[in-house]
Scaffold this motif. Sequence first.
Motif, short mmCIF file in Angstrom:
data_model
loop_
_atom_site.label_atom_id
_atom_site.label_comp_id
_atom_site.label_asym_id
_atom_site.label_seq_id
_atom_site.Cartn_x
_atom_site.Cartn_y
_atom_site.Cartn_z
N PRO A 41 0.63 -1.46 0.02
CA PRO A 41 0.40 -0.29 0.01
C PRO A 41 1.04 1.49 -0.10
O PRO A 41 1.67 1.48 0.84
N VAL A 196 -3.97 1.91 -5.82
CA VAL A 196 -4.43 0.93 -4.97
C VAL A 196 -3.99 0.06 -5.09
O VAL A 196 -3.56 -0.69 -6.02
N THR A 197 -4.46 -1.32 -3.78
CA THR A 197 -4.09 -2.37 -3.76
C THR A 197 -4.92 -3.19 -4.47
O THR A 197 -6.35 -3.00 -4.70
N ASN A 199 -7.23 -5.40 -3.53
CA ASN A 199 -7.89 -6.07 -2.05
C ASN A 199 -8.91 -4.41 -2.26
O ASN A 199 -10.24 -4.11 -1.48
N ARG A 200 -8.35 -3.03 -2.71
CA ARG A 200 -9.15 -1.77 -2.56
C ARG A 200 -9.60 -1.44 -3.50
O ARG A 200 -9.82 -0.20 -3.82
N PHE A 201 -9.85 -2.24 -5.37
CA PHE A 201 -9.55 -2.08 -6.02
C PHE A 201 -11.00 -1.42 -6.16
O PHE A 201 -11.22 -0.40 -6.45
N ASP A 203 -13.51 -1.13 -3.91
CA ASP A 203 -14.32 0.20 -3.28
C ASP A 203 -13.60 1.02 -3.37
O ASP A 203 -14.12 2.11 -3.94
N VAL A 204 -12.68 1.76 -4.31
CA VAL A 204 -11.56 2.55 -5.12
C VAL A 204 -12.82 2.60 -6.22
O VAL A 204 -13.34 3.80 -6.06
N ARG A 359 -11.69 8.74 -0.87
CA ARG A 359 -10.69 8.63 0.39
C ARG A 359 -12.40 7.72 1.42
O ARG A 359 -12.39 6.93 1.82
N ALA A 362 -15.37 5.43 0.02
CA ALA A 362 -14.17 4.05 -0.33
C ALA A 362 -14.27 3.70 1.12
O ALA A 362 -14.17 2.38 1.37
N ASP A 363 -14.03 4.53 2.46
CA ASP A 363 -13.92 4.30 3.79
C ASP A 363 -15.30 3.94 4.91
O ASP A 363 -14.77 2.89 5.72
N TRP A 428 -5.67 11.56 4.14
CA TRP A 428 -4.17 10.92 3.49
C TRP A 428 -3.31 11.97 3.97
O TRP A 428 -2.18 11.79 3.96
#
Length: 496
Positions: A41, A196-197, A199-201, A203-204, A359, A362-363, A428
């Motif tokens: 990340p 993005v990683t 596992n986050r793709f 969501d982003v 951000r 996505a969170d 961020w």
Amino acid sequence: MGEKVAAGRFDLADRQRYRQRLRQCLAGLERLLEENRFDRPRPMMGVELELNLVGVDGFPRMLNHEVLERIASPDFQTELGQFNLEVNIAPHRLSARVLDQLAEELRTGLGYADRKAREIAAGIVMIGILPTLTADDLVTANLSDVDRYLLLNDQIMSARGEEIAVEIQGVERLTYLAESIAAEAACTSVQLHLQVTPNRFADVWNAAQAASAAQVAVGANSPFAFGRELWRESRTELFLQATDTRSPELQAQGVRPRTWFGERWIDGVRDLFEENLTYFPALLPLCGEQDPQQVIDDGGTPDLYELVLHNGTIYRWNRPVYGIVDGVPHLRVENRVLPAGPTVTDVIANAAFYYGLVRTLADEQRPVWGRLPFDDAATNFEQACRHGIDAELLWPSRRRLGGVVRVPAVRLVREELLPMAAAGLDAWGIDAADRDRYLGVIEERCRRRVNGASWQAQAFHRELRSGQGREAALAAMTRRYCELTRTEEPVHTWPA
């Protein structure tokens, strides 16, 4: 590959071979995902900015080759039209004073490029569609003399098998028959990248899709195309139609266009690459040299050449990107919805709004894509393109559980999305002064109901009322726009 690009010809087996290589690349991507081979990340971001060349008379100048020779910097490159350039800003860590740093780098680079362009009676301007462009400017002869552009043009026109009929109904009506994809060159944008990683793709990407309409509503800057006042962000619809490989019959059958918002929320990055293979025939069936599985077996990182090339010919407004840096693969979301300009301050404000809002979205524990039907997100995007700062958007109600309400975009942004963006920039680690400065630009646009598109339309009509003809009014407005961009005052402060 170079010989085929130059020749622009493919034999009957090329597409079958390419399809097979695409499947091999997809399998390679899946293996990289399963083996957790992607970069750790890192909040890395990048910016690409497309530009127009314009003379002191307000009309386009077909001089990108000459201007690039004078600029002599690898940061500046050709774009599709001879009146286009592109500048690429090196990736930055999304933290601290990065917004001001980006602003300074852009001002320095664009200022230098503009001075070099002025040596040959051209200037650089950031605008979604140059209002003075005409059909006579957007012809094959004015495409940049670069093999990949010429080959792409040949393949799109061959796939379509007939002229492209552009038809847009907005404030006025545009009808235009195109013998090439040159109209695409009219559409200049800002592309915002976020690493993005895996596992986050999802969501982003889902968050970026949900945010797109608000981005366009506050950032619209393309109200004119070919001298007609159309949508407040006409660039999106013109781009869609200019790159459309579908005949009217295929459109009637529901075949998907290559410029695409999408049709569903996703669960992972594989969903998007799988859709690319399933729905879109190859335009450039050029095969690389690597066997992805063998490269992985040998401990290396495959370039996934065919997958990357195919992805580059499918123009999603939020596009997945596979890249490699120092031998390590990574994934990015490329946000493509924003027009260029009007000023560097406006560009950075748009970026701050995007990175902060994405951000937070996505969170969220209860993500917006679980409460907003995808069709509503797509409708929002179209409405924002049509109406800009005056759009009304559908959004999950904070008061009615499970409900979606229609709300003016300016109210949604000021009351709900700007606080989210501020929280996202805090997450961020963005400097508070930079956060407030650039999000304050977005707030003032909403308060005054002014963005690049509304300013252009108002200035054009003022010129008409003064007795100017249409062409002269567009040119006068464009010249004034160019003058004001050099003041670096954000567009909401420009005199009406």
